[in-house]
Write a protein that holds these residues in place. Structure first.
Motif, PDB file in Angstrom:
ATOM      1  N   LEU A   1      39.484  42.388  35.210  1.00 20.55           N
ATOM      2  CA  LEU A   1      38.882  42.190  33.883  1.00 20.55           C
ATOM      3  C   LEU A   1      37.932  41.004  33.969  1.00 20.55           C
ATOM      4  O   LEU A   1      38.260  39.980  34.582  1.00 20.55           O
ATOM      5  N   ILE A   2      36.749  41.139  33.358  1.00 23.17           N
ATOM      6  CA  ILE A   2      35.720  40.115  33.452  1.00 23.17           C
ATOM      7  C   ILE A   2      35.246  39.718  32.059  1.00 23.17           C
ATOM      8  O   ILE A   2      34.908  40.590  31.242  1.00 23.17           O
TER       9      ILE A   2
ATOM     10  N   LYS B   1      28.033  33.021  31.980  1.00 21.36           N
ATOM     11  CA  LYS B   1      29.118  32.643  32.884  1.00 21.36           C
ATOM     12  C   LYS B   1      30.045  33.836  33.089  1.00 21.36           C
ATOM     13  O   LYS B   1      30.347  34.561  32.143  1.00 21.36           O
ATOM     14  N   MET B   2      30.482  34.030  34.306  1.00 23.65           N
ATOM     15  CA  MET B   2      31.423  35.091  34.665  1.00 23.65           C
ATOM     16  C   MET B   2      32.808  34.504  34.895  1.00 23.65           C
ATOM     17  O   MET B   2      32.974  33.595  35.708  1.00 23.65           O
ATOM     18  N   VAL B   3      33.802  35.027  34.189  1.00 16.47           N
ATOM     19  CA  VAL B   3      35.199  34.619  34.384  1.00 16.47           C
ATOM     20  C   VAL B   3      35.974  35.868  34.789  1.00 16.47           C
ATOM     21  O   VAL B   3      36.059  36.836  34.021  1.00 16.47           O
ATOM     22  N   TYR B   4      36.531  35.847  35.996  1.00 14.08           N
ATOM     23  CA  TYR B   4      37.132  37.050  36.591  1.00 14.08           C
ATOM     24  C   TYR B   4      38.652  36.936  36.721  1.00 14.08           C
ATOM     25  O   TYR B   4      39.174  35.928  37.191  1.00 14.08           O
ATOM     26  N   PHE B   5      39.340  38.022  36.315  1.00 17.55           N
ATOM     27  CA  PHE B   5      40.789  38.121  36.455  1.00 17.55           C
ATOM     28  C   PHE B   5      41.117  39.355  37.288  1.00 17.55           C
ATOM     29  O   PHE B   5      40.576  40.442  37.047  1.00 17.55           O
ATOM     30  N   ASN B   6      42.001  39.209  38.277  1.00 19.05           N
ATOM     31  CA  ASN B   6      42.499  40.359  39.020  1.00 19.05           C
ATOM     32  C   ASN B   6      43.374  41.220  38.118  1.00 19.05           C
ATOM     33  O   ASN B   6      43.780  40.796  37.028  1.00 19.05           O
ATOM     34  N   SER B   7      43.731  42.402  38.585  1.00 16.40           N
ATOM     35  CA  SER B   7      44.544  43.313  37.777  1.00 16.40           C
ATOM     36  C   SER B   7      45.977  42.826  37.603  1.00 16.40           C
ATOM     37  O   SER B   7      46.722  43.384  36.798  1.00 16.40           O
ATOM     38  N   ASP B   8      46.366  41.757  38.321  1.00 15.13           N
ATOM     39  CA  ASP B   8      47.690  41.165  38.093  1.00 15.13           C
ATOM     40  C   ASP B   8      47.655  40.164  36.934  1.00 15.13           C
ATOM     41  O   ASP B   8      48.666  39.541  36.614  1.00 15.13           O
ATOM     42  N   GLY B   9      46.492  40.003  36.314  1.00 15.13           N
ATOM     43  CA  GLY B   9      46.353  39.146  35.143  1.00 15.13           C
ATOM     44  C   GLY B   9      45.962  37.719  35.432  1.00 15.13           C
ATOM     45  O   GLY B   9      45.700  36.948  34.513  1.00 15.13           O
ATOM     46  N   ARG B  10      45.885  37.360  36.711  1.00 17.44           N
ATOM     47  CA  ARG B  10      45.583  35.972  37.062  1.00 17.44           C
ATOM     48  C   ARG B  10      44.109  35.775  37.367  1.00 17.44           C
ATOM     49  O   ARG B  10      43.487  36.618  37.997  1.00 17.44           O
TER      50      ARG B  10
ATOM     51  N   GLY C   1      32.181  42.949  41.013  1.00 19.05           N
ATOM     52  CA  GLY C   1      32.297  42.493  39.635  1.00 19.05           C
ATOM     53  C   GLY C   1      31.081  41.706  39.205  1.00 19.05           C
ATOM     54  O   GLY C   1      30.600  41.827  38.076  1.00 19.05           O
ATOM     55  N   GLY C   2      30.548  40.904  40.127  1.00 19.47           N
ATOM     56  CA  GLY C   2      29.338  40.147  39.854  1.00 19.47           C
ATOM     57  C   GLY C   2      28.153  41.065  39.615  1.00 19.47           C
ATOM     58  O   GLY C   2      27.332  40.832  38.711  1.00 19.47           O
ATOM     59  N   ARG C   3      28.055  42.128  40.402  1.00 23.45           N
ATOM     60  CA  ARG C   3      26.969  43.077  40.199  1.00 23.45           C
ATOM     61  C   ARG C   3      27.139  43.826  38.878  1.00 23.45           C
ATOM     62  O   ARG C   3      26.169  44.076  38.155  1.00 23.45           O
ATOM     63  N   CYS C   4      28.386  44.169  38.539  1.00 20.03           N
ATOM     64  CA  CYS C   4      28.634  44.896  37.294  1.00 20.03           C
ATOM     65  C   CYS C   4      28.373  44.038  36.053  1.00 20.03           C
ATOM     66  O   CYS C   4      27.874  44.535  35.038  1.00 20.03           O
TER      67      CYS C   4
END
Length: 261
Positions: free
Chosen positions: A47-48, A59-68, A76-79
């Motif tokens: 989730l971004i 600004k991009m803030v990225y979370f893995n699918s484990d929620g962290r 994700g950066g390209r998307c």
């Protein structure tokens, strides 16, 4: 609390995007994990959040699918660049901030071209290479990548020495010509194989060049989810710079997420 979301994918690496310029999205691990769950939620590798930034376009803030919250995600950066374009925040060029610093990107007929972080060194071990392309990556070269048990073998390496709890992404790479390779990746945080990993693809290309397995600085990469390209320059100190990850980034669908405040 209902929050609009937009799902995007780059070579099968899929993300839930949220326009969080108001910074009201509840960054709760369990809720993010549920949203990314493919049975009970939207389903995604991560989730971004797109947030305002004082010195760049966003600004991009990225979370893995484990929620962290996690390190840099190339696809994700390209998307998120495509997402920002669809929100009319940018046109065909942008500069944005991520956890590993500033990134440039270009939108054109090739999809989205993302400039990655410089790689100052590649560590070469007996059976693998290790480098950081915004996220840590373990690279193993194999004869036939289709034969690798990525989930089980990758998991063993991800949690084993010397990575342990912090872990590393694990990539299995087959060289197919002097300027092309195939890759499969076990991603930490997803804890499974993903269809493509942007930082992993970047790491695989640089590792292959460093190991003398490819001879060009523009390389075609076949991931499980599609075709991408990496170009780079090697500098006089032995590191790598002007690294670009190139490939598709597409809108899939949108909706609303029910969030608990």
């Amino acid at each position: 609390m209902k929050i609009p979301f937009f799902k995007y994918q780059g070579a099968g690496n899929d993300f839930v995007m949220v326009d969080d310029r108001t910074e009201t999205f509840p960054q709760d691990e369990k809720q993010i994990e549920m949203i990314c769950d493919r049975h009970f939620g939207v389903g995604a590798d991560g989730l971004i959040l797109l947030q305002n930034d004082d010195i760049s376009d966003f600004k991009m803030v990225y979370f893995n699918s484990d929620g962290r919250q996690s390190t840099m995600c190339g696809n994700g950066g390209r998307c998120i660049v495509r997402f920002a374009h669809d929100l009319d925040l940018i046109q065909d060029k942008t500069v944005f901030q991520a956890i590993d610093g500033e990134h440039e990107a270009i939108l054109n007929e090739n999809g989205v071209e993302l400039k990655m972080s410089n790689v100052p060194e590649v560590q070469n071990f007996e059976n693998h290479l290790f480098l950081n392309t915004g996220s840590p990556h373990h690279i193993e070269f194999v004869q036939k990548v289709e034969d690798v048990d990525v989930k089980n073998h990758g998991k063993q390496i991800r949690y084993g020495a010397p990575y342990f709890e912090d872990g590393s992404n694990v990539n299995f790479v087959e060289i197919t010509s002097e300027n092309s390779l195939k890759i499969r990746t076990y991603e930490r945080g997803v804890e499974d194989e993903t269809l493509a990993c942007g930082t992993g693809i970047t790491a695989a290309v640089i590792a292959a060049f460093e190991a003398g397995k490819i001879s060009t600085s523009e390389v075609n990469v076949s991931a499980m989810g599609g075709e991408l390209k990496v170009k780079f320059e090697k500098n006089l100190s032995g590191g790598y710079e002007n690294i670009w990850l190139i490939g598709p980034a597409e809108y899939v669908f949108g909706g609303e997420i029910e969030m608990k405040i």
